[in-house]
Write an enzyme that holds these catalytic residues in place. Structure first.
Site, short mmCIF file in Angstrom:
data_model
loop_
_atom_site.label_atom_id
_atom_site.label_comp_id
_atom_site.label_asym_id
_atom_site.label_seq_id
_atom_site.Cartn_x
_atom_site.Cartn_y
_atom_site.Cartn_z
N ASP A 9 -4.10 -7.22 3.94
CA ASP A 9 -3.28 -6.03 3.72
C ASP A 9 -4.18 -5.05 2.94
O ASP A 9 -5.19 -5.46 2.34
CB ASP A 9 -2.05 -6.41 2.90
CG ASP A 9 -1.26 -5.20 2.48
OD1 ASP A 9 -0.94 -4.37 3.34
OD2 ASP A 9 -0.96 -5.07 1.27
N ASP A 11 -2.98 -1.70 0.94
CA ASP A 11 -2.40 -1.16 -0.31
C ASP A 11 -1.98 -2.29 -1.25
O ASP A 11 -1.08 -3.06 -0.93
CB ASP A 11 -1.17 -0.31 0.00
CG ASP A 11 -1.47 0.88 0.90
OD1 ASP A 11 -2.50 1.52 0.69
OD2 ASP A 11 -0.66 1.16 1.82
N GLY A 46 4.91 -2.82 1.89
CA GLY A 46 4.74 -3.36 3.24
C GLY A 46 5.60 -2.69 4.31
O GLY A 46 5.33 -2.86 5.49
N ARG A 49 6.88 4.18 6.14
CA ARG A 49 7.24 5.38 5.36
C ARG A 49 8.73 5.72 5.49
O ARG A 49 9.42 5.92 4.50
CB ARG A 49 6.38 6.55 5.83
CG ARG A 49 6.36 7.72 4.87
CD ARG A 49 5.47 8.83 5.42
NE ARG A 49 4.13 8.33 5.75
CZ ARG A 49 3.27 8.97 6.55
NH1 ARG A 49 3.58 10.14 7.07
NH2 ARG A 49 2.07 8.45 6.81
N SER A 116 0.30 1.08 6.93
CA SER A 116 0.05 2.49 6.59
C SER A 116 -0.68 3.27 7.67
O SER A 116 -1.66 2.81 8.25
CB SER A 116 -0.78 2.55 5.30
OG SER A 116 -1.15 3.89 5.04
N ASN A 118 -2.17 5.90 6.80
CA ASN A 118 -3.29 6.46 6.05
C ASN A 118 -4.44 5.47 5.89
O ASN A 118 -5.43 5.79 5.20
CB ASN A 118 -2.82 6.91 4.66
CG ASN A 118 -1.92 8.14 4.74
OD1 ASN A 118 -2.35 9.20 5.18
ND2 ASN A 118 -0.66 8.00 4.33
N ASP A 170 0.26 -8.62 -0.77
CA ASP A 170 0.89 -8.44 -2.08
C ASP A 170 2.38 -8.15 -1.95
O ASP A 170 3.05 -7.94 -2.96
CB ASP A 170 0.22 -7.28 -2.85
CG ASP A 170 0.62 -5.94 -2.28
OD1 ASP A 170 0.57 -5.79 -1.04
OD2 ASP A 170 1.00 -5.04 -3.05
C1 BG6 Z 1 2.20 -0.01 3.26
C2 BG6 Z 1 2.75 0.18 1.89
O1 BG6 Z 1 0.90 -0.50 3.17
O2 BG6 Z 1 2.19 1.21 3.99
C3 BG6 Z 1 4.13 0.81 1.97
O3 BG6 Z 1 2.85 -1.08 1.22
C4 BG6 Z 1 4.05 2.11 2.76
O4 BG6 Z 1 4.61 1.04 0.67
C5 BG6 Z 1 3.47 1.83 4.13
O5 BG6 Z 1 5.35 2.70 2.89
C6 BG6 Z 1 3.32 3.09 4.99
O6 BG6 Z 1 2.33 3.90 4.42
P1 BG6 Z 1 1.96 5.37 4.89
O7 BG6 Z 1 0.62 5.63 4.23
O8 BG6 Z 1 1.86 5.36 6.38
O9 BG6 Z 1 3.04 6.27 4.41
MG MG Z 2 0.45 -4.11 0.17
#
Ligand code: BG6
Ligand code: MG
Length: 211
Positions: A9, A11, A46, A49, A116, A118, A170
Site C-alpha cells: 500500500d 499512503d 484505503g 475519495r 489513490s 495520486n 496500514d
Molecule cells: C488511499 C487512502 O490510499 O487512497 C484513502 O488510504 C484515500 O484515504 C484513497 O481516500 C484515495 O486517494 P486519492 O488520492 O485518489 O484521493
Molecule cells: Mg494506507
C-alpha cells in the site's frame, strides 16, 4: 524464500501521506461544520475519495446533491495536492528506502497496490517513480479496498499468484482486501492489531525479518 513478491500500500506504508489526507479532509469538514477527528479518519484509510467523502457526510445534517459532492471531493483533492507538492525525496524514510532496496537485491518482485489516483504523483515526488515493477492504483480499478481488485491487478502485473505475494497494509479495509484476494498480509499502523493479518509490524523495517 517464502514470497516471490511484495505488494505495498502507499499512503501510510511507503510514506506518511495518510497525514495529508487527514489534514485535507479536516479542512473541508471544518469549513462545512461537520464533526471529524483522527479516529473517524481511520475509517477512510484505503477507501476511495468519493467513499471517504460519503463517510464524512454521514455526520452532516444537510443532504448535499451529487454535484455539490463532486465539488467537495475536488476541493479536498486540491488541498491535498498542495500538501503533496511540497514533498521531496526527503519524505522517503531511510528505513523504508533501505528495506525496499534490500528486497530488490534479493530478487523479489515489488509492486504498489493503492486506492489513490495520486499514487504516480507521490511516487515521483519521493523519487520512486521507476522503482516498482508495477503500480496498480485508483486510476486502474473499479472497486476500492476492501475489494481485492487492486491487489489482484498488482499481482497480475508482476505475473505472480496471490499465494506467492505478501501485501503490506496500514488500513483495515486493505487487510480485508488482501485476505479476500488470497494474499498473506503484514499489517502496520492503524491496522497493526488486525486479527486477519498474518504478521504485525511495529514498523516497516520489521518486514526484513519476515520476507
Ligand atoms: C488511499 C487512502 O490510499 O487512497 C484513502 O488510504 C484515500 O484515504 C484513497 O481516500 C484515495 O486517494 P486519492 O488520492 O485518489 O484521493
Ligand atoms: Mg494506507
Amino acid at each position: 524464500m517464502k514470497y516471490k513478491g511484495i505488494i505495498f500500500d502507499l499512503d501510510g506504508v511507503i510514506c506518511s501521506t495518510d497525514e495529508y489526507h487527514y489534514q485535507a479532509w479536516k479542512a473541508l469538514a471544518d469549513r462545512l461544520g461537520i464533526p471529524f477527528d483522527r479516529e473517524r479518519n481511520n475509517l477512510l484509510r484505503g477507501v476511495s475519495r468519493m467513499e471517504s467523502l460519503n463517510i464524512i457526510l454521514e455526520k452532516s445534517e444537510i443532504a448535499y446533491t451529487e454535484e455539490e459532492k463532486l465539488a467537495f471531493a475536488e476541493e479536498k483533492n486540491n488541498t491535498y495536492r498542495q500538501l503533496l507538492a511540497r514533498m521531496s525525496t526527503a519524505d522517503l524514510s531511510e528505513e523504508v528506502e533501505n528495506a525496499l532496496h534490500h528486497f530488490k537485491r534479493k530478487g523479489l518482485k515489488l509492486a504498489i497496490g493503492s486506492s489513490s489516483k495520486n499514487a504516480p504523483y507521490i511516487l515521483e515526488k519521493i523519487g520512486l517513480a521507476d522503482f516498482f515493477q508495477a503500480v496498480a492504483d485508483g486510476n486502474g480499478i473499479t472497486h476500492s479496498k476492501p475489494h481485492p481488485e487492486v491487489f489482484l491487478l498488482a499481482a497480475d502485473m508482476i505475473s505472480l499468484a496471490p499465494k506467492d505475494c505478501l501485501v503490506v497494509e496500514d488500513a483495515h479495509a486493505g487487510v480485508e482486501a488482501a485476505v479476500a484476494g488470497g494474499f498473506d498480509c503484514a499489517a502496520m499502523g492503524d491496522a497493526k492489531s488486525s486479527p486477519e493479518a498474518k504478521y504485525h509490524l511495529e514498523s516497516f523495517g520489521d518486514l526484513l525479518d519476515i520476507v
